[in-house]
Design an enzyme around this catalytic site. Structure first.
Site, PDB file in Angstrom:
ATOM      1  N   SER A  44      38.312  41.655  34.545  1.00  0.00           N
ATOM      2  CA  SER A  44      39.785  41.189  35.180  1.00  0.00           C
ATOM      3  C   SER A  44      40.734  41.984  34.291  1.00  0.00           C
ATOM      4  O   SER A  44      40.377  42.550  33.059  1.00  0.00           O
ATOM      5  CB  SER A  44      39.625  39.689  34.893  1.00  0.00           C
ATOM      6  OG  SER A  44      40.903  39.341  35.070  1.00  0.00           O
ATOM      7  N   TYR A  94      38.357  31.909  29.929  1.00  0.00           N
ATOM      8  CA  TYR A  94      38.160  32.677  31.078  1.00  0.00           C
ATOM      9  C   TYR A  94      38.221  34.249  30.536  1.00  0.00           C
ATOM     10  O   TYR A  94      37.468  35.182  30.527  1.00  0.00           O
ATOM     11  CB  TYR A  94      39.075  32.498  32.327  1.00  0.00           C
ATOM     12  CG  TYR A  94      38.837  33.902  33.303  1.00  0.00           C
ATOM     13  CD1 TYR A  94      37.658  33.637  34.261  1.00  0.00           C
ATOM     14  CD2 TYR A  94      39.877  34.641  33.411  1.00  0.00           C
ATOM     15  CE1 TYR A  94      37.573  34.591  35.227  1.00  0.00           C
ATOM     16  CE2 TYR A  94      39.696  35.627  34.651  1.00  0.00           C
ATOM     17  CZ  TYR A  94      38.757  35.436  35.516  1.00  0.00           C
ATOM     18  OH  TYR A  94      38.386  36.624  36.458  1.00  0.00           O
TER      19      TYR A  94
HETATM   20  N1  LIG Z   1      40.566  37.389  43.044  1.00  0.00           N
HETATM   21  C1  LIG Z   1      40.850  37.896  41.792  1.00  0.00           C
HETATM   22  O1  LIG Z   1      42.133  37.741  41.810  1.00  0.00           O
HETATM   23  C2  LIG Z   1      40.164  38.441  40.671  1.00  0.00           C
HETATM   24  C3  LIG Z   1      40.840  39.023  39.668  1.00  0.00           C
HETATM   25  C4  LIG Z   1      40.196  39.408  38.453  1.00  0.00           C
HETATM   26  C5  LIG Z   1      38.965  39.425  38.424  1.00  0.00           C
HETATM   27  N2  LIG Z   1      38.050  38.749  39.431  1.00  0.00           N
HETATM   28  C6  LIG Z   1      36.738  38.534  39.249  1.00  0.00           C
HETATM   29  O2  LIG Z   1      36.325  38.971  40.587  1.00  0.00           O
HETATM   30  C7  LIG Z   1      34.869  38.274  40.626  1.00  0.00           C
HETATM   31  C8  LIG Z   1      34.683  37.730  42.029  1.00  0.00           C
HETATM   32  O3  LIG Z   1      35.662  36.601  42.073  1.00  0.00           O
HETATM   33  P1  LIG Z   1      36.476  36.122  43.295  1.00  0.00           P
HETATM   34  O4  LIG Z   1      38.115  36.351  42.875  1.00  0.00           O
HETATM   35  O5  LIG Z   1      36.109  36.934  44.423  1.00  0.00           O
HETATM   36  O6  LIG Z   1      36.464  34.639  43.417  1.00  0.00           O
HETATM   37  P2  LIG Z   1      35.342  33.793  44.561  1.00  0.00           P
HETATM   38  O7  LIG Z   1      35.884  33.883  45.983  1.00  0.00           O
HETATM   39  O8  LIG Z   1      35.380  32.423  44.037  1.00  0.00           O
HETATM   40  O9  LIG Z   1      34.064  34.472  44.330  1.00  0.00           O
HETATM   41  C9  LIG Z   1      33.018  33.959  43.195  1.00  0.00           C
HETATM   42  C10 LIG Z   1      31.618  34.344  43.648  1.00  0.00           C
HETATM   43  O10 LIG Z   1      30.918  34.023  42.541  1.00  0.00           O
HETATM   44  C11 LIG Z   1      29.857  33.033  42.937  1.00  0.00           C
HETATM   45  N3  LIG Z   1      29.209  32.308  41.898  1.00  0.00           N
HETATM   46  C12 LIG Z   1      29.965  31.463  40.949  1.00  0.00           C
HETATM   47  N4  LIG Z   1      29.081  30.846  40.278  1.00  0.00           N
HETATM   48  C13 LIG Z   1      27.736  31.403  40.435  1.00  0.00           C
HETATM   49  C14 LIG Z   1      26.631  31.315  39.755  1.00  0.00           C
HETATM   50  N5  LIG Z   1      26.304  30.486  38.825  1.00  0.00           N
HETATM   51  N6  LIG Z   1      25.341  32.259  40.254  1.00  0.00           N
HETATM   52  C15 LIG Z   1      25.813  32.977  41.463  1.00  0.00           C
HETATM   53  N7  LIG Z   1      26.886  33.144  42.038  1.00  0.00           N
HETATM   54  C16 LIG Z   1      27.882  32.465  41.521  1.00  0.00           C
HETATM   55  C17 LIG Z   1      30.402  32.167  44.020  1.00  0.00           C
HETATM   56  O11 LIG Z   1      29.597  31.622  44.609  1.00  0.00           O
HETATM   57  P3  LIG Z   1      29.757  30.104  45.395  1.00  0.00           P
HETATM   58  O12 LIG Z   1      30.323  30.286  46.767  1.00  0.00           O
HETATM   59  O13 LIG Z   1      28.466  29.680  45.620  1.00  0.00           O
HETATM   60  O14 LIG Z   1      30.294  29.301  44.518  1.00  0.00           O
HETATM   61  C18 LIG Z   1      31.234  33.201  44.858  1.00  0.00           C
HETATM   62  O15 LIG Z   1      30.523  34.071  45.702  1.00  0.00           O
HETATM   63  C19 LIG Z   1      34.654  37.359  39.633  1.00  0.00           C
HETATM   64  O16 LIG Z   1      34.080  37.907  38.548  1.00  0.00           O
HETATM   65  C20 LIG Z   1      36.274  37.214  38.940  1.00  0.00           C
HETATM   66  O17 LIG Z   1      36.200  36.886  37.574  1.00  0.00           O
HETATM   67  C21 LIG Z   1      38.710  38.176  40.433  1.00  0.00           C
END
Ligand SMILES: NC(=O)c1ccc[n+]([C@@H]2O[C@H](COP(=O)([O-])OP(=O)(O)OC[C@H]3O[C@@H](n4cnc5c(N)ncnc54)[C@H](OP(=O)(O)O)[C@@H]3O)[C@@H](O)[C@H]2O)c1
Length: 297
Positions: free
Chosen positions: A134, A147
């Site tokens: 991130s 985070y």
């Molecule tokens: N979106 C952004 O703006 C952004 C920016 C920077 C970085 N990121 C990074 O991108 C990645 C994906 O995030 P996202 O933004 O797409 O959010 P998201 O839609 O909340 O997706 C997160 C995913 O991680 C899964 N997860 C959470 N806890 C878990 C566990 N214990 N074991 C296995 N899976 C688990 C969730 O599953 P469940 O549905 O079961 O909870 C979901 O599939 C993360 O690493 C986040 O830090 C996102």
């Protein structure tokens, strides 16, 4: 580079992981899309070229079962996208070890568990590891201390991994997204609300209330953010480009200020390191070094 070996994606139920899975599936790649909930496993299994595995990255038994499934499928593994992640927003001064562990257990130890368990497949295929960090792995926004700590740790782990895997021809890339539409804030809010209800101290109450009062706004704001298509493009490049980049900073055109503040923060750090140095290193030397590094990378 066309690939017949599968790509495993963690956290494929929503957001970035789901879109990565959809795009890989549409492009004809085999995907092992991992999710925690049955309903998501069923949804993912309906996608073409996708086999879904149950995986909570905090559960070593799930991780072991995934290794067994990959072996049973008999197709090896080319790519691992360590994407699963949880968010948090809380004053670091009011953060307990337990709160820290909740985030590190997914965002850091989870990736280490999965990667170490699957590394022999990736070494055999001379494959790719893509770690979703991130911008918070580069800067530390207010009240995102936990985070940001987890993403800084992920970056260091990823660097270490990259060095150790050089001899095995496994390439490691870090993706550093800005803000994109996903479920990450929605998923964190109930945790924060429960934590607030259980808080017994009045210390930092003002800060906590201000975080929670902004949550609804944050959820609405996130809904209007762009879909993470650019992040997925970076993941695909990291997986299939013959010369993947070590890091991909992916910030949408709507967030030029964020892009500039991320860059500026790196310069602030350099200027703090440079100031009063005892090595007779001049500003001119520093400028030359910057030119040299930019030309080399
Ligand atoms: N979106 C952004 O703006 C952004 C920016 C920077 C970085 N990121 C990074 O991108 C990645 C994906 O995030 P996202 O933004 O797409 O959010 P998201 O839609 O909340 O997706 C997160 C995913 O991680 C899964 N997860 C959470 N806890 C878990 C566990 N214990 N074991 C296995 N899976 C688990 C969730 O599953 P469940 O549905 O079961 O909870 C979901 O599939 C993360 O690493 C986040 O830090 C996102």
């Amino acid at each position: 580079m066309t690939q017949t070996k599968p790509i495993l994606v963690t956290g494929a139920s929503s957001g970035i992981g789901k879109l990565v899975t959809e795009v890989l599936s549409q492009k004809g790649h085999l995907v092992y899309a991992c999710a925690r909930k049955k309903v998501d496993i069923t949804m993912l299994n309906k996608m073409e070229n996708v086999t879904s595995f149950q995986l909570d990255v905090t559960n070593p038994l799930d991780v072991q079962e995934v290794v067994t499934r990959v072996k049973q499928e008999g197709k090896g593994l080319f790519g691992l996208v360590n994407n699963a992640g949880v968010g948090d927003s809380w004053p670091i001064l009011a953060t307990s070890e337990e709160m820290l562990h909740r985030v590190f257990n997914v965002n850091v130890y989870g990736h280490l568990r999965v990667t170490n368990a699957l590394i022999s497949f990736l070494i055999e295929s001379q494959g790719r590891i893509v770690n979703i960090s991130s911008v918070s792995g580069l800067i530390t926004p207010t009240f995102l201390g936990t985070y940001s700590m987890s993403k800084h740790a992920l970056e260091a782990w990823s660097n270490a991994l990259s060095l150790e895997l050089e001899n095995y021809n496994v390439k490691v890339s870090i993706i550093e997204p800005g803000n994109y539409k996903s479920n990450i804030v929605n998923a964190a809010v109930p945790v924060l609300l429960k934590r607030f209800q259980e808080t017994t101290t009045n210390l930092f109450q003002k800060e906590i209330e201000s975080i929670l009062s902004q949550d609804e706004e944050a959820i609405n704001r996130r809904e209007k953010l762009p879909s993470p298509v650019e992040v997925v493009d970076a993941v695909l490049d990291a997986l299939f480009n013959e010369h993947p980049k070590p890091r991909y900073l992916v910030i949408s055109q709507l967030e030029t200020d964020l892009f500039l503040s991320v860059l500026k923060y790196q310069f602030v750090k350099i200027s703090q390191l440079f100031k009063d140095n005892t090595h007779e290193f001049t500003l001119k030397d520093l400028r030359n070094l910057l030119d040299e590094v930019i030309n080399e990378n």
